[in-house]
Scaffold this motif. Structure first.
Motif: not given
Length: 723
Positions: A568-590
């Motif tokens: 199952t995807i816990t709330e902690a997992m969801r937030r950690a994954i979303e934060e990592t994906q957000r950072r990755r998207a910013i880095q890719e765009a740069y």
């Protein structure tokens, strides 16, 4: 704020000192915008700001630029002495022409005074002070008194009492050429500020006299001063090398600061002694009224002895327990700390704030509970409770502007901050790892396949489990499958931990399995895979912060990937994954916008263990001998290793010092067993009690965990029970 205005400092500082940043490169990525935002926030008067910087983005370099822009004295607080030493080295490189100082607790070994009522066991305070770190502490406060271009990197030791800055600055000896001053008066003044006369062993904190020449070795520097008299007039002031005697420079004027932080003028000392006597009288009446005659007599004897020492030499063992009277503070009033030595406009940077803030919160309560027991049973006066670290609320009152620095700031930082500045772009262009969630069914077979793909490319992997047993069994299974693996957890000795991580980087192992691989300083550029087993088991090791930090272990490799095995995807997992994906998207765009091709970090493998292993092979090979080492040889080896440990600690090589320290503990245990075997049964102590070696901000040596090894009987190292 207690130190409001600090009138004893403002007239003494050199206002001309300016920070001069020296670096072979310019800010890149999003470092420039982070610098601008933080500087603008400081100028707008924001009290709290957060630098949310991903791993490897150069947060220290950003802070160095902020300091150079605002030109303000700065205190950098770290939760870990080893990490503090790394920051100290980095800031010294950035500011070679300014005062960058190091302020951590100076104990190579620290056993706090304690009493255990259940077993009627009193544990006397034992310490081994590292003279080099004591020098660095004194150099830090001396720099604050003389200049403004000061950066002090400190552990949480900065919230512990160190003596009144007013008194410390008031007793400074100021000399200039041509000054009329009797030599004997100068000698008495040196003794008053805790310098000891020693005409044979000239070392820091001592002075020697040769006719009309007085040599003083200040406790806070590496060079000594020679004061030459002609009658009662100072003819020359010379700075020289105490080892070679080489004259380094001539001075027109010099200042000699006290050799210790606890220095009290004579008038204050007399008042303090009277106040201690009054408190003793009141406390004895109180204890006797409660029928505690044993406690009253114990307190009377101990305190009268300390008072006699204070009268005769102005110092006593455990003088810090009387700091409230020596400072003239009211009951409950907070102690003077390093923060009170700074000018009012100083800047505070809290590194790894998600770890440091909880430490700052917890120091007061741990200290209080131990001392309340000492007071209750007559080992200390109630005023000893005021020899304490600051509470967190008192710490907040003493800081004007703070920058929190972390890849995963906690709720406190985010709630307090008026501005959160993100720094997500790495100079190498590396992105945050790809995060995948896979089911737990067949997870080991899937993990083995992923590891084999990495091994074929010459890359490494980390696997985190929830228990030590699981880590060991998984490591054994992977070894059976032909994958070179080792486990890593708290039961692995310090030296072996360093060896395992080094061997992982060198390719001796392809995988390390552990429980908590978030240790600060775990810099493994070869790791391209992080696997988290049981990621959906919520708790401390699977919180949002822990998961982001774990995922970040693969953020130094271009092929970085994190696999979370969960049903199952816990709330902690969801937030950690979303934060990592957000950072990755910013880095890719740069990277796309600037045409950057990511490249892995290449870093030399530093071996911290060869020298220690060589010593162990040459000198400490007794463990392989069929017969125990003789007592005199054991004692000789312990002394040699203690010297080596201190040299390593002075060089700020804390992992090496820890490894040597562990060897010393083992050898001392062997020596104790020999002594016990040689003691007739009727002469043996009735009881051996465990040593409670407290690991707080006073680690030993300077950042090294102080856990003694287990004795053969299953108990920890012991000592005879005190009468």
């Amino acid at each position: 704020m207690k130190a409001e205005g600090r009138p004893w400092l403002e007239g003494q500082r050199n206002p001309m000192g300016r920070f001069e940043l020296v670096a072979p490169f310019e800010p890149t990525g999003d470092q420039p915008q982070a610098i601008e935002k933080l500087v603008e926030g400081l100028r707008k008067g924001y009290r709290y700001q957060t630098l949310l910087g991903a791993t490897g983005t150069g947060k220290t370099f950003t802070i160095a630029h902020v300091i150079a822009r605002v030109q303000r004295p700065t205190l950098v607080i770290s939760h870990n002495k080893t990490l503090a030493a790394q920051l100290y080295a980095e800031f010294r490189e950035f500011f070679p022409h300014n005062a960058v100082e190091y302020f951590v607790s100076y104990y190579d070994y620290y056993q706090p005074e304690a009493y255990i009522p259940q077993t009627d066991t009193y544990i006397e305070k034992e310490t081994s002070i590292n003279e080099e770190i004591e020098r660095l502490r004194l150099a830090a406060t001396q720099a604050l008194f003389t200049r403004r271009d000061v950066i002090i990197v400190a552990s949480v030791s900065c919230i512990y009492g160190i003596g009144n800055p007013h008194d410390w600055g008031q007793v400074v000896i100021r000399l200039h050429r041509g000054q009329v001053r009797r030599r004997d008066n100068l000698l008495r003044h040196l003794v008053d500020i805790q310098y000891a006369r020693n005409d044979v062993d000239f070392r820091r904190g001592t002075f020697r006299v040769r006719g009309d020449t007085v040599d003083v070795f200040p406790a806070y520097q590496d060079t000594a001063l020679r004061i030459e008299f002609w009658g009662d007039e100072i003819e020359r002031l010379v700075e020289f090398d105490p080892l070679t005697g080489e004259v380094l420079r001539l001075h027109e004027a010099v200042e000699i600061y006290p050799a210790k932080h606890f220095v009290t003028p004579e008038e204050k000392l007399r008042r303090a002694i009277a106040a201690i006597e009054q408190e003793l009288h009141e406390r004895l009446e109180e204890l006797r009224a409660q029928g505690k005659h044993l406690e009253a007599e114990r307190l009377r004897q101990r305190t009268l002895y300390d008072l006699e020492m204070l009268r005769e030499v102005g110092y006593c063992h455990g003088i810090e327990n009387y700091s409230r009277h020596l400072d003239g503070r009211a009951p409950g009033e907070p102690p003077w700390t390093l923060l009170d030595y700074f000018p009012d406009d100083f800047l505070v940077v809290i590194d790894e704030s998600h770890m440091t803030i909880p430490q700052l919160r917890g120091m007061y309560h741990g200290d209080r509970s131990r001392k309340e027991t000492l007071v209750e049973y007559g080992f200390r006066l109630p005023s000893a409770l005021d020899n304490r670290p600051l509470t967190f609320e008192e710490f907040e009152q003493r800081v004007r502007q703070v920058i929190f620095m972390s890849a995963t700031p906690g709720p406190y930082e985010l709630e307090k901050s008026e501005q959160v500045v993100e720094q997500l772009i790495r100079p190498t262009g590396i992105l945050d790892p790809v995060v995948e969630v896979r089911p737990t069914k067949g997870q080991i077979e899937d993990l083995i396949g992923e590891i084999r793909r990495r091994v074929a490319r010459g890359e490494r992997a980390l696997v985190t489990t929830l228990t030590k047993r699981m880590a060991e069994e998984l490591a054994d299974y992977l070894n059976e499958m032909g994958i070179r693996t080792h486990y890593l957890h708290a039961d692995v000795e310090t030296l072996e931990r360093v060896e395992i991580l080094r061997d992982l980087r060198l390719g001796v192992y392809d995988v390390v399995v552990g429980i908590n691989l978030l240790r600060e300083g775990l810099d493994l550029p070869e790791v391209s895979l992080v696997a988290v087993l049981d990621a959906d088991k919520e708790g401390f090791l699977r919180s949002e912060t822990a998961l982001i930090q774990t995922i970040g272990r693969a953020a130094r490799h271009v092929n970085g990937t994190a696999i979370l095995y969960a049903d199952t995807i816990t709330e902690a997992m969801r937030r950690a994954i979303e934060e990592t994906q957000r950072r990755r998207a910013i880095q890719e765009a740069y990277n796309r916008a600037h045409g950057i091709e990511p490249r892995s970090i290449v870093k030399a493998v530093r071996d911290l263990t060869d020298r220690v292993r060589e010593m162990a092979a040459q000198e400490a090979g007794a463990s392989a001998r069929p017969t125990p080492m003789p007592r005199d040889e054991l004692q000789r080896l312990i002394r040699a290793l203690e010297k080596e440990m201190k040299r390593a600690a002075q060089a700020l090589e804390f992992e090496k010092a820890a490894a040597i320290r562990d060897q010393i503990f083992e050898l001392r245990e062997q020596l104790r067993m020999i002594e016990l075997a040689e003691t007739p049964p009727e002469a043996r102590p009735r009881k051996w009690v465990a040593l409670d070696i407290e690991e707080d901000e006073k680690e030993a040596p300077a950042g090294v965990p102080s856990t003694p090894p287990t004795a053969p009987s299953g108990r920890r190292r012991g000592r005879p029970r005190a009468p």
